[in-house]
Enzyme design. Structure first.
Site, PDB file in Angstrom:
ATOM      1  N   HIS A   1       6.019  -2.926   6.476  1.00 56.10           N
ATOM      2  CA  HIS A   1       6.874  -4.093   5.480  1.00 56.10           C
ATOM      3  C   HIS A   1       7.562  -3.335   4.212  1.00 56.10           C
ATOM      4  O   HIS A   1       8.779  -3.577   3.829  1.00 56.10           O
ATOM      5  CB  HIS A   1       5.640  -4.895   5.150  1.00 56.10           C
ATOM      6  CG  HIS A   1       6.178  -5.928   4.309  1.00 56.10           C
ATOM      7  ND1 HIS A   1       6.092  -7.444   4.612  1.00 56.10           N
ATOM      8  CD2 HIS A   1       6.523  -5.911   2.827  1.00 56.10           C
ATOM      9  CE1 HIS A   1       6.642  -8.252   3.620  1.00 56.10           C
ATOM     10  NE2 HIS A   1       6.868  -7.211   2.634  1.00 56.10           N
ATOM     11  N   GLU A   2       6.503  -2.568   3.434  1.00 52.60           N
ATOM     12  CA  GLU A   2       7.314  -1.942   2.511  1.00 52.60           C
ATOM     13  C   GLU A   2       8.523  -0.838   2.647  1.00 52.60           C
ATOM     14  O   GLU A   2       9.343  -0.659   1.912  1.00 52.60           O
ATOM     15  CB  GLU A   2       6.224  -1.245   1.767  1.00 52.60           C
ATOM     16  CG  GLU A   2       5.205  -2.273   1.018  1.00 52.60           C
ATOM     17  CD  GLU A   2       5.851  -3.188   0.007  1.00 52.60           C
ATOM     18  OE1 GLU A   2       6.813  -3.067  -0.440  1.00 52.60           O
ATOM     19  OE2 GLU A   2       4.960  -4.228   0.102  1.00 52.60           O
TER      20      GLU A   2
ATOM     21  N   HIS B   1      11.700  -2.665   2.985  1.00 44.24           N
ATOM     22  CA  HIS B   1      12.487  -3.073   1.633  1.00 44.24           C
ATOM     23  C   HIS B   1      13.035  -1.635   1.201  1.00 44.24           C
ATOM     24  O   HIS B   1      14.083  -1.849   0.859  1.00 44.24           O
ATOM     25  CB  HIS B   1      11.087  -3.242   0.405  1.00 44.24           C
ATOM     26  CG  HIS B   1      10.803  -4.634   1.026  1.00 44.24           C
ATOM     27  ND1 HIS B   1      11.585  -5.895   0.753  1.00 44.24           N
ATOM     28  CD2 HIS B   1       9.562  -4.872   0.865  1.00 44.24           C
ATOM     29  CE1 HIS B   1      10.739  -7.154   0.995  1.00 44.24           C
ATOM     30  NE2 HIS B   1       9.588  -6.479   0.957  1.00 44.24           N
TER      31      HIS B   1
END
Length: 377
Positions: free
Chosen positions: A67-68, A71
């Protein structure tokens, strides 16, 4: 949130882990091994429950990392430098060195994280179905189902329109696009974050006093974190607005005391120049080119028996890991990269020559001066 140790780099991004990750891994493992797994599929060896719980916890944190990373990768593609990713008690955080330049870039960077989590949820749900069809061991199927559910909940929670959640970033991007005022959009998103935080705290205590136990306290803890993070984000936005147009050269300390790379740690500690006033010193070549940053903390960590042989360049924070800025860079852009601690001094470099150093004290002094002159003709 600073990392306790570093795992390495993925796609060029440094991955750090805070010690609190061990706590949440333990909580997840315990909850599955002593709760959900034996309650759903009783009769197995306790060791299998613990092994399945631990695997589920580790895969969940790998999902957080994905998820990170999404980003971080999209931020770099949109021209936003990434400092690192830190996994910690309440999940993960991709620390960006600056902000997106347009609402569209903000939208892309914020939206990709929940999108990845929803995608992972779908993959684990498909895996659960396929494992069930293949008559896989029941515990394996249950772990896959749990991972599908937890990734869906993670994505759903993250898209709530409140800073500092991804949904808060999406809200800010929309308001920024609608009004053309990034500061106003940030203030409104952070206000939404504080409201959500107080609602979670109230709900958490209500659950706790009705017998919900740790689940209620955990919800209240998340609410407290949201309030603190949203408040800090709003304050930083106001500081960025106040410092708009101020270059680094107007705030930095010029011609700072430097250290030679060939100096031994013992010589540095014995030299009165390095024992007073400052806790970090730029390390430069004889021609003034920066090599890194040496802190007194690092020097004091060298064993006494080695300090006479160890040199500054062997102990210092290398230039590649230090924060570097140019004299003309906007001071406001450095705010997301500034943290307490001697190792977070900013080396100001002009044409490969050190010209200054920037600390949080320098920024505080500049903010105080700007605040005192605000509104004056």
């Amino acid at each position: 949130m600073r990392a306790t140790f570093t795992l390495g780099r993925i796609a060029g991004v440094r991955i750090g882990v805070h010690w609190s990750v061990l706590l949440i891994v333990g909580i997840i493992t315990l909850g599955l091994a002593q709760g959900r797994l034996p309650r759903t599929y009783p009769g197995h060896n306790p060791a299998l429950y613990w092994a399945a719980g631990l695997v589920a916890a580790l895969v969940f944190f790998a999902s957080l990392l994905a998820h990170e990373l999404a980003h971080a990768v999209l931020a770099r593609r949109n021209g936003v430098p990434v400092a690192d990713i830190v996994l910690w008690l309440l999940g993960g955080m991709a620390r960006l060195k600056s902000e997106a330049s347009t609402p569209a870039a903000e939208l892309r960077i914020a939206g990709v994280g929940p999108l990845v989590s929803f995608l992972l949820s779908g993959i684990f749900a498909l895996g659960t179905w396929l494992l069930h069809l293949a008559s896989a061991p029941a515990l394996v199927v249950e772990v896959a189902a749990w991972l599908a559910a937890i990734n869906f909940l993670l994505a759903a929670f993250n898209i709530l329109p409140a800073a500092p959640l991804d949904g808060g970033r999406l809200l800010r991007a929309f308001l920024w696009w609608r009004t053309g005022d990034r500061l106003r959009a940030t203030v409104q998103a952070t206000q939404a974050g504080r409201v959500l935080g107080w609602l979670l705290i109230a709900a958490g205590f209500l659950i706790f006093f009705r017998g919900g136990g740790l689940e209620g306290l955990w919800l209240a803890l998340i609410g407290w974190f949201l309030i603190a993070a949203a408040t800090a984000e709003g304050r930083q936005a106001q500081l960025r607005e106040l410092m708009a147009g101020v270059p680094v050269r107007d705030s930095m300390t010029r011609d700072p005391l430097t250290a030679s790379a060939a100096l031994t740690v013992a010589e540095m500690l014995d030299d009165p120049r390095y024992r007073y006033r400052h806790s970090a010193f730029p390390v430069v070549t004889p021609r003034g080119a920066p090599l890194g940053l040496m802190t007194l903390d690092r020097a004091r960590q060298v064993p006494a028996g080695e300090s006479a042989r160890a040199t500054v360049d062997e102990v210092m924070v290398p230039l590649a890991e230090a924060t570097v800025a140019r004299p003309g860079d906007p001071l406001a852009d450095l705010l997301p990269r500034m943290e307490p601690g001697a190792e977070h001094r900013v080396l100001v470099v002009d044409e490969d020559r050190l010209v200054g150093i920037l600390t949080l004290s320098d920024i505080s002094r500049t903010v105080a001066w700007l605040s005192s002159t605000a509104g004056k003709p």
